[in-house]
Design an enzyme around this catalytic site. Structure first.
Site, mmCIF file in Angstrom:
data_model
loop_
_atom_site.group_PDB
_atom_site.id
_atom_site.type_symbol
_atom_site.label_atom_id
_atom_site.label_comp_id
_atom_site.label_asym_id
_atom_site.label_seq_id
_atom_site.Cartn_x
_atom_site.Cartn_y
_atom_site.Cartn_z
ATOM 1 N N ASP A 1 -9.092 0.324 1.414
ATOM 2 C CA ASP A 1 -8.197 -0.164 2.451
ATOM 3 C C ASP A 1 -8.723 0.327 3.806
ATOM 4 O OD1 ASP A 1 -5.980 -1.633 3.235
ATOM 5 O OD2 ASP A 1 -4.698 0.134 3.331
ATOM 6 N N GLN B 1 -4.331 2.204 14.872
ATOM 7 C CA GLN B 1 -3.161 2.616 14.090
ATOM 8 C C GLN B 1 -2.357 3.695 14.817
ATOM 9 O OE1 GLN B 1 -4.205 4.257 10.269
ATOM 10 N NE2 GLN B 1 -2.095 4.504 9.623
ATOM 11 N N ARG C 1 0.280 16.998 12.676
ATOM 12 C CA ARG C 1 1.453 17.835 12.970
ATOM 13 C C ARG C 1 1.131 19.290 12.640
ATOM 14 N NH1 ARG C 1 3.173 13.596 10.000
ATOM 15 N NH2 ARG C 1 3.483 14.905 8.143
ATOM 16 N N LYS D 1 -4.518 -1.893 10.014
ATOM 17 C CA LYS D 1 -4.754 -2.004 8.577
ATOM 18 C C LYS D 1 -4.992 -3.433 8.106
ATOM 19 C CE LYS D 1 -3.769 2.177 6.761
ATOM 20 N NZ LYS D 1 -4.549 2.856 5.714
ATOM 21 N N HIS E 1 -3.718 14.235 0.105
ATOM 22 C CA HIS E 1 -3.966 13.401 1.281
ATOM 23 C C HIS E 1 -2.831 13.544 2.295
ATOM 24 C CE1 HIS E 1 -5.092 10.008 3.767
ATOM 25 N NE2 HIS E 1 -3.931 9.410 3.519
ATOM 26 N N ARG F 1 -8.317 3.832 12.802
ATOM 27 C CA ARG F 1 -7.423 4.951 13.079
ATOM 28 C C ARG F 1 -6.921 4.967 14.525
ATOM 29 N NH1 ARG F 1 -5.862 6.312 8.037
ATOM 30 N NH2 ARG F 1 -7.625 6.877 6.717
ATOM 31 N N TYR G 1 1.251 5.753 -0.581
ATOM 32 C CA TYR G 1 0.827 6.996 0.067
ATOM 33 C C TYR G 1 1.099 8.111 -0.941
ATOM 34 C CZ TYR G 1 0.703 10.186 4.213
ATOM 35 O OH TYR G 1 0.415 11.146 5.158
ATOM 36 N N GLU H 1 -10.019 12.690 6.785
ATOM 37 C CA GLU H 1 -9.918 14.019 6.182
ATOM 38 C C GLU H 1 -11.277 14.708 6.100
ATOM 39 O OE1 GLU H 1 -7.065 13.805 2.573
ATOM 40 O OE2 GLU H 1 -7.807 11.781 2.932
ATOM 41 N N GLU I 1 -9.046 3.965 -2.807
ATOM 42 C CA GLU I 1 -7.803 3.753 -3.523
ATOM 43 C C GLU I 1 -8.050 3.069 -4.869
ATOM 44 O OE1 GLU I 1 -4.532 2.102 -1.422
ATOM 45 O OE2 GLU I 1 -5.225 2.782 0.551
ATOM 46 N N THR J 1 -4.596 6.468 -0.370
ATOM 47 C CA THR J 1 -5.829 7.247 -0.404
ATOM 48 C C THR J 1 -5.794 8.298 -1.507
ATOM 49 O OG1 THR J 1 -6.056 6.956 1.978
ATOM 50 C CG2 THR J 1 -7.381 8.674 0.961
ATOM 51 N N GLU K 1 -10.389 4.038 3.055
ATOM 52 C CA GLU K 1 -9.454 4.737 2.188
ATOM 53 C C GLU K 1 -9.803 4.391 0.751
ATOM 54 O OE1 GLU K 1 -5.437 3.883 3.333
ATOM 55 O OE2 GLU K 1 -5.524 5.271 5.029
ATOM 56 N N THR L 1 -9.001 -5.588 3.467
ATOM 57 C CA THR L 1 -8.858 -4.713 2.300
ATOM 58 C C THR L 1 -9.840 -5.224 1.256
ATOM 59 O OG1 THR L 1 -6.511 -4.299 2.746
ATOM 60 C CG2 THR L 1 -7.302 -3.863 0.510
ATOM 61 N N ASP M 1 0.856 -1.192 0.000
ATOM 62 C CA ASP M 1 0.000 0.000 0.000
ATOM 63 C C ASP M 1 0.888 1.237 0.000
ATOM 64 O OD1 ASP M 1 -2.458 1.356 0.061
ATOM 65 O OD2 ASP M 1 -2.289 1.653 2.224
ATOM 66 N N TYR N 1 1.620 2.560 15.512
ATOM 67 C CA TYR N 1 2.430 2.720 14.304
ATOM 68 C C TYR N 1 3.780 3.395 14.510
ATOM 69 C CZ TYR N 1 1.650 7.744 13.354
ATOM 70 O OH TYR N 1 1.637 9.117 13.395
#
Length: 405
Positions: free
Chosen positions: A225, A232, A133, A245, A124, A229, A119, A354, A193, A340, A191, A249, A117, A236
């Protein structure tokens, strides 16, 4: 209506012809099928009826042999199928080999070998960076514009569209909690995808060049996917996604061959950082590596987002090159997800993370508000791409219903 009389402009006309695997009522025998409108052709039986040399690739319970056969065979079989479906003499011979889609059971169309998978959406990645952040000078990590970030997932829990998704349990810990707790995820997400399906394997130790993408990748499909959250977020650091995850899927039952998407090829977004040679697709002779796919995300039948795949920064060809540049080999049935898909506007975000800004701004749905998914919710991804003469190429939808664990 006879199966050949597909309405003009149908996104699953003879210009498309995606492949899947189906079984008939009361039978456990699986067969390769080709979709035409609202019917599926038993491709192996058709090949046998017409004395085709491709019967060895099509009269199988999986797409695996066709995937492994390579680009010349893929193109030849597609031309043969087009003739079978358009030449009157052939039509007469195979007319009884069609089945209404509503009467068959669709299965995972190939055995998934490895699953990766990525990114690859800058929109995204920027959204996620801003959510987690908010004080960082740049929401992107320093490596993001230099390589396609990805991770290896779990191939054994890739399921076909229509399979229920059991809410996963695991450890979770909110920032204010003194210790982690165990229980069902309370921040279950999706997600949106696109998945790419590898046909021809490669030799270990020999990277796949950027220009060899079409020699190895058979086609693409929609992919969801699912993501827990809260699980994760706690697990992670520092190694990346794991239990948040790996529980499910969802994959479309229909694989659209790349040959059906010639008119959908587009140039990806402008590169803002110099690329190392093995990823550099900016030359004048470079083939457009993006695809203009228009995706819709619906929760309980209500469309909540329409992410555009054409905005993806990293292309599938770059992802394949990066995935093998260390000498890792490809296997028939390898599957890799784009990550995503999100566009620049709020209505184009491909995850609830999001869309609700990590739950701060719940979605207003006809059946109530949603920050994340509730038990009983049904998520459906659908998509189309520009085709020849203005007709659309439909991608098979992928859907899943959340059930309690």
């Amino acid at each position: 209506m006879p199966p050949f009389d597909v309405p003009e402009g149908d996104p699953f006309g003879t210009h498309n012809l995606p492949y899947g695997v189906f079984s008939l009522p009361g039978s456990v025998d699986r067969r390769v099928g080709v979709r035409l409108g609202d019917h599926v052709l038993d491709a192996g039986a058709a090949a046998a009826a017409l004395g085709s040399p491709y019967v060895s690739l099509l009269a199988r319970p999986s797409l695996g042999p066709l995937l492994a056969a390579g680009r010349t065979a893929w193109s030849d079989v597609r031309r043969a199928l087009t003739a079978w479906l358009t030449v009157p003499a052939h039509q007469e011979a195979i007319a009884e080999l069609f089945h209404p889609l509503s009467s068959v059971t669709l299965h995972l169309p190939f055995e998934v070998a490895d699953y990766v998978d990525f990114y690859a959406s800058e929109n995204h990645a920027r959204n996620v960076g801003q959510i987690f952040r908010p004080d960082a000078p740049d929401p992107l990590t320093p490596n993001w514009k230099h390589l396609p970030i990805g991770y290896h997932g779990r191939s054994g829990t890739v399921v076909v569209s229509g399979t229920d998704v059991v809410r996963p349990s695991g450890q979770r810990k909110a920032p204010a909690d003194a210790a982690p707790v165990f229980g069902p995820s309370v921040r279950l997400d999706i997600e949106a995808e696109v998945g790419f399906v590898v046909g021809v394997p490669s030799e270990r130790g020999r990277p796949v060049a950027l220009g060899d993408f079409r020699e190895h990748v058979f086609g693409l499909c929609l992919l969801n996917d699912w993501s827990a959250r809260d699980i994760q977020a706690w697990e992670y650091v520092p190694l990346g996604p794991f239990l948040g995850k790996s529980f499910a899927t969802s994959l479309s039952a229909w694989i659209t061959p790349l040959d059906a998407l010639e008119e959908a090829q587009v140039t990806p977004p402008q590169r803002t950082h110099p690329l190392l040679p093995y990823l550099d697709d900016t030359g004048p002779e470079a083939e457009p590596g993006g695809y203009d796919l228009r995706i819709s995300v619906a929760v309980n039948g209500h469309v909540v987002s329409e992410p555009p795949f054409s905005t993806m920064y990293w292309t599938a060809a770059q992802q394949l090159a990066h995935m093998t540049v260390n000498g890792a080999s490809l296997r028939t049935g390898d599957l890799y997800g784009s990550g995503t898909v999100s566009g620049p506007s709020e209505r184009e975000r491909g995850s609830l993370l999001e869309l609700t800004w990590n739950g701060r701004d719940p979605l207003e749905l006809p059946d109530g508000k949603r920050a994340f998914l509730e038990n009983g919710d049904v998520v459906t991804l659908s998509a189309w791409a520009p085709g020849p003469d203005g007709v659309r190429v439909g991608l098979g939808e992928v859907t899943g219903r959340v059930v309690a664990g």
